[in-house]
Design an enzyme around this catalytic site. Sequence first.
Site, PDB file in Angstrom:
ATOM      1  N   ASP A 190       0.820  -1.217   0.000  1.00  0.00           N
ATOM      2  CA  ASP A 190       0.000   0.000   0.000  1.00  0.00           C
ATOM      3  C   ASP A 190       0.853   1.267   0.000  1.00  0.00           C
ATOM      4  O   ASP A 190       0.616   2.182   0.788  1.00  0.00           O
ATOM      5  CB  ASP A 190      -0.955   0.000   1.208  1.00  0.00           C
ATOM      6  N   HIS A 242     -11.499  -2.552   7.035  1.00  0.00           N
ATOM      7  CA  HIS A 242     -11.505  -3.754   6.186  1.00  0.00           C
ATOM      8  C   HIS A 242     -11.681  -5.026   7.014  1.00  0.00           C
ATOM      9  O   HIS A 242     -11.224  -6.101   6.622  1.00  0.00           O
ATOM     10  CB  HIS A 242     -10.216  -3.844   5.354  1.00  0.00           C
ATOM     11  N   HIS A 252      -3.387  -9.462  -0.899  1.00  0.00           N
ATOM     12  CA  HIS A 252      -3.655  -8.074  -0.510  1.00  0.00           C
ATOM     13  C   HIS A 252      -4.518  -7.964   0.753  1.00  0.00           C
ATOM     14  O   HIS A 252      -4.163  -7.272   1.696  1.00  0.00           O
ATOM     15  CB  HIS A 252      -4.308  -7.305  -1.660  1.00  0.00           C
ATOM     16  N   VAL A 279      -4.885  -3.022   5.018  1.00  0.00           N
ATOM     17  CA  VAL A 279      -5.096  -2.240   6.240  1.00  0.00           C
ATOM     18  C   VAL A 279      -3.843  -1.387   6.459  1.00  0.00           C
ATOM     19  O   VAL A 279      -2.734  -1.922   6.514  1.00  0.00           O
ATOM     20  CB  VAL A 279      -5.337  -3.163   7.448  1.00  0.00           C
ATOM     21  N   HIS A 280      -4.036  -0.077   6.599  1.00  0.00           N
ATOM     22  CA  HIS A 280      -2.889   0.836   6.605  1.00  0.00           C
ATOM     23  C   HIS A 280      -2.290   0.945   7.996  1.00  0.00           C
ATOM     24  O   HIS A 280      -2.323   1.989   8.655  1.00  0.00           O
ATOM     25  CB  HIS A 280      -3.317   2.202   6.063  1.00  0.00           C
ATOM     26  N   ASP A 322      -1.752  -2.532  -3.999  1.00  0.00           N
ATOM     27  CA  ASP A 322      -2.084  -1.106  -3.917  1.00  0.00           C
ATOM     28  C   ASP A 322      -0.832  -0.276  -4.202  1.00  0.00           C
ATOM     29  O   ASP A 322      -0.083   0.095  -3.299  1.00  0.00           O
ATOM     30  CB  ASP A 322      -2.713  -0.735  -2.564  1.00  0.00           C
ATOM     31  N   TYR A 377      -2.327   4.431  -6.207  1.00  0.00           N
ATOM     32  CA  TYR A 377      -3.507   5.158  -5.717  1.00  0.00           C
ATOM     33  C   TYR A 377      -3.960   6.235  -6.707  1.00  0.00           C
ATOM     34  O   TYR A 377      -4.577   7.225  -6.321  1.00  0.00           O
ATOM     35  CB  TYR A 377      -3.284   5.745  -4.314  1.00  0.00           C
TER      36      TYR A 377
HETATM   37 FE   LIG Z   1      -6.236  -2.040  -0.356  1.00  0.00          FE
END
Ligand SMILES: [Fe+2]
Length: 485
Positions: free
Chosen positions: A186, A347, A337, A375-376, A215, A218
């Site tokens: 991500d 999520h 992912h 998940v960030h 990801d 973006y």
């Molecule tokens: Fe994602």
Amino acid sequence: MGGVGLFSLPSSSSSPPRLSSSVSLCGAVVAVVLVLISNGPAVCDGGKTSTFVRKVEKTIDMPLDSDVFRVPPGYNAPQQVHITQGDLVGKAVIVSWVTAQEPGSSVVLYWSNNSKQKKVAKGKFQTYKFYNYTSGYIHHCTIRNLEFNTKYYYVVGLGHTIRKFWFMTPPAVGPDVPYTFGLIGDLGQSFDSNKTLTHYERNPRKGQTLLFMGDLSYADNYPNHDNVRWDTWGRFIERSAAYQPWIWTAGNHELDFAPQIGETKPFKPYTNRYHVPYKASNSTSPFWYSIKRASAYIIVLASYSAYGKYTPQYKWLEEEFPKVNRTETPWLIVIMHSPWYNSYNYHYMEGETMRVMFEPWFVQYKVDVVFAGHVHAYERSERVSNIAYNIVNGQCTPVNDQSAPVYITIGDGGNLEGLANNMTEPQPSYSAYREASFGHAIFDIKNRTHAYYSWHRNQDGYAVEADSLWFYNRYWHPVDDSTSV
Ligand SMILES: [Fe+2]
């Protein structure tokens, strides 16, 4: 990695100060007391929620005129150069790049450090349109029959402006071959993304190949999925991806499904720009495939392609797991992912349907570790499984299982959507460590029995390990390697 070094760490995004230890300790004590009051003994089951709290600040994309996005000088100069493994075992490399003014040459000139004899490989180029955007000329060229464990130089842009890069091929596949994988998910192209990539490049543990958990750019967060942001992302990562392979996983931000502007073919920018060697592992789709590299067998799965029973991905994985020979590749790594075990309020449960389909195989074939993004934030699980449930028996709680993988969420690359900092409470028993900070990780395989894993948050110095543990191989040394009591 290597010689380009076009990066900046703007002063406006300097590292936020840590909370003083007394403040964070006090906060932690209050939190523990509150949780004990409200939840009783449940708190004893969970792992560790880090007391490090990152200062809340907005995560914003670097502007288009940032130096990391600079177009290389010269007429039709190759840009967005990146490489990935090009076959099953690491004797081939796919070189990809973009030319802007005209197609130019799709040939790669290359030579090894040993022989100096120059060879050529001929590739192809393609273009695509996305709404009102037309891509540059995207070249892909596979170099084959390389020697293992050898440094190669390569040149692209023949006939116009040439640019030279280099890479190291991996050692021959074998059970005790040390090898170091970097782990980023991500990433995006924010100021924080730039910090993450810089920390990865400067990590003294030196990742030799990067496993990317999906990801990428973006670009879809921009109006009409402005594909110019796919180009800037390609230029941003070139400083690493031109010199070491990035192994690709497709995330939801690669879907670019936008019927409102007439774009109904999912994954169009991603599949045009990032090629993978899926046919080498008998896959019928670039979204799921496997490679062997050194002592690792890496299976890439697709969270956004069908995986129900009888689907192509299901059938492929069913045939893939029995092929893994742990005497040849002791370390069985799966990347995807969307995480299966996640205790953030982001999520949550999105990976559940794939878990239901595939988890019994992961336990049966003793997968060592699963890396996911999405998940960030950062999270590491215990070795747990949840495969006993059969609708009527009520056995629906994850249990410790030494045949199960450790699940690591590393979606903390730093993209513009910001951090996931809201966690489920109390911390569930399957969660060993979690922290909402941007960073990257390194999986450092020593031999067939031991691998050293470390997670590095961006706020720390390059050598600091915010979370670490020794992995014991599930096939050769399957003793308990959990870190929580
Ligand atoms: Fe994602």
